[in-house]
Scaffold this motif. Structure first.
Motif, PDB file in Angstrom:
ATOM      1  N   VAL A   2       0.853  -1.188   0.000  1.00 50.63           N
ATOM      2  CA  VAL A   2       0.000   0.000   0.000  1.00 50.63           C
ATOM      3  C   VAL A   2       0.888   1.236   0.000  1.00 50.63           C
ATOM      4  N   GLN A   3       0.567   2.181  -0.868  1.00 55.98           N
ATOM      5  CA  GLN A   3       1.281   3.469  -0.886  1.00 55.98           C
ATOM      6  C   GLN A   3       0.319   4.570  -0.444  1.00 55.98           C
ATOM      7  N   LEU A   4       0.856   5.479   0.382  1.00 55.26           N
ATOM      8  CA  LEU A   4       0.065   6.583   0.918  1.00 55.26           C
ATOM      9  C   LEU A   4       0.765   7.897   0.605  1.00 55.26           C
ATOM     10  N   ALA A   5       0.000   8.873   0.161  1.00 55.70           N
ATOM     11  CA  ALA A   5       0.566  10.178  -0.172  1.00 55.70           C
ATOM     12  C   ALA A   5      -0.283  11.270   0.464  1.00 55.70           C
ATOM     13  N   GLU A   6       0.328  11.992   1.436  1.00 55.37           N
ATOM     14  CA  GLU A   6      -0.382  13.073   2.110  1.00 55.37           C
ATOM     15  C   GLU A   6      -0.183  14.391   1.364  1.00 55.37           C
ATOM     16  N   SER A   7      -1.135  15.278   1.539  1.00 52.18           N
ATOM     17  CA  SER A   7      -1.027  16.638   1.015  1.00 52.18           C
ATOM     18  C   SER A   7      -1.904  17.549   1.862  1.00 52.18           C
ATOM     19  N   TYR A 104       1.109   0.632   7.214  1.00 47.38           N
ATOM     20  CA  TYR A 104       1.780   1.431   6.199  1.00 47.38           C
ATOM     21  C   TYR A 104       1.708   2.904   6.593  1.00 47.38           C
ATOM     22  N   TRP A 105       2.740   3.661   6.166  1.00 44.66           N
ATOM     23  CA  TRP A 105       2.832   5.080   6.511  1.00 44.66           C
ATOM     24  C   TRP A 105       3.119   5.923   5.275  1.00 44.66           C
ATOM     25  N   GLY A 106       2.568   7.125   5.279  1.00 39.03           N
ATOM     26  CA  GLY A 106       2.938   8.095   4.277  1.00 39.03           C
ATOM     27  C   GLY A 106       4.218   8.805   4.676  1.00 39.03           C
ATOM     28  N   GLN A 107       4.640   9.742   3.823  1.00 37.94           N
ATOM     29  CA  GLN A 107       5.902  10.451   4.071  1.00 37.94           C
ATOM     30  C   GLN A 107       5.734  11.608   5.049  1.00 37.94           C
ATOM     31  N   GLY A 108       4.506  11.989   5.316  1.00 42.35           N
ATOM     32  CA  GLY A 108       4.231  13.065   6.259  1.00 42.35           C
ATOM     33  C   GLY A 108       4.076  14.418   5.587  1.00 42.35           C
ATOM     34  N   THR A 109       3.292  15.274   6.220  1.00 42.05           N
ATOM     35  CA  THR A 109       3.120  16.645   5.739  1.00 42.05           C
ATOM     36  C   THR A 109       3.197  17.588   6.937  1.00 42.05           C
ATOM     37  N   GLN A 110       3.940  18.680   6.780  1.00 44.98           N
ATOM     38  CA  GLN A 110       4.177  19.593   7.884  1.00 44.98           C
ATOM     39  C   GLN A 110       2.994  20.529   8.067  1.00 44.98           C
ATOM     40  N   VAL A 111       2.542  20.655   9.306  1.00 46.35           N
ATOM     41  CA  VAL A 111       1.532  21.646   9.685  1.00 46.35           C
ATOM     42  C   VAL A 111       2.158  22.558  10.731  1.00 46.35           C
ATOM     43  N   THR A 112       2.172  23.847  10.443  1.00 50.73           N
ATOM     44  CA  THR A 112       2.717  24.832  11.362  1.00 50.73           C
ATOM     45  C   THR A 112       1.648  25.857  11.687  1.00 50.73           C
ATOM     46  N   VAL A 113       1.372  26.002  12.970  1.00 49.57           N
ATOM     47  CA  VAL A 113       0.369  26.966  13.427  1.00 49.57           C
ATOM     48  C   VAL A 113       1.106  28.078  14.170  1.00 49.57           C
TER      49      VAL A 113
END
Length: 115
Positions: A2-7, A104-113
């Motif tokens: 399984v491939q996961l892609a965050e955005s 399975y894990w995605g590569q991650g996406t940065q959230v900055t508040v």
């Protein structure tokens, strides 16, 4: 496999909103147990929101009432709607899928508040 892609991550002011997306491929999406995790600098990765069944969900106490996890099986995508964001929500957000006892894990996406 399984491939996961965050955005959807980015910089947002306190009180603002973001919607994260995670597109999955390589498995039968309706059978994936999907969830979102996050990892802040110097901290361990922690669960944020996940599906415990096809319709039931579970949230971390820190995000209850502010975040909503949803999925669109026709688009093989899971979402995390984040409202009323706080500086302590700053982290790398990871999509997770459990499928036949494999995680399975995605590569991650940065959230900055931040203001």
């Amino acid at each position: 496999q399984v491939q996961l892609a965050e955005s959807g991550g980015g910089l947002v002011q306190p009180g603002g909103s973001l919607r994260l997306s995670c597109a999955a491929s390589g498995g039968i999406f309706s059978m994936l147990r999907m969830g979102w995790y996050r990892q802040a600098p110097g901290k361990q990765r922690e669960p944020v929101a996940r599906f415990t069944s096809n319709v039931s969900t579970n949230y971390a106490n820190s995000v209850k009432g502010r975040f909503t996890i949803s999925r669109d099986n026709a688009k093989n995508t899971v979402y995390l709607q984040m409202n009323s964001l706080k500086p302590e929500d700053t982290a790398v957000y990871y999509c997770n899928a459990d499928y036949y006892s494999t995680s399975y894990w995605g590569q991650g996406t940065q959230v900055t508040v931040s203001s």
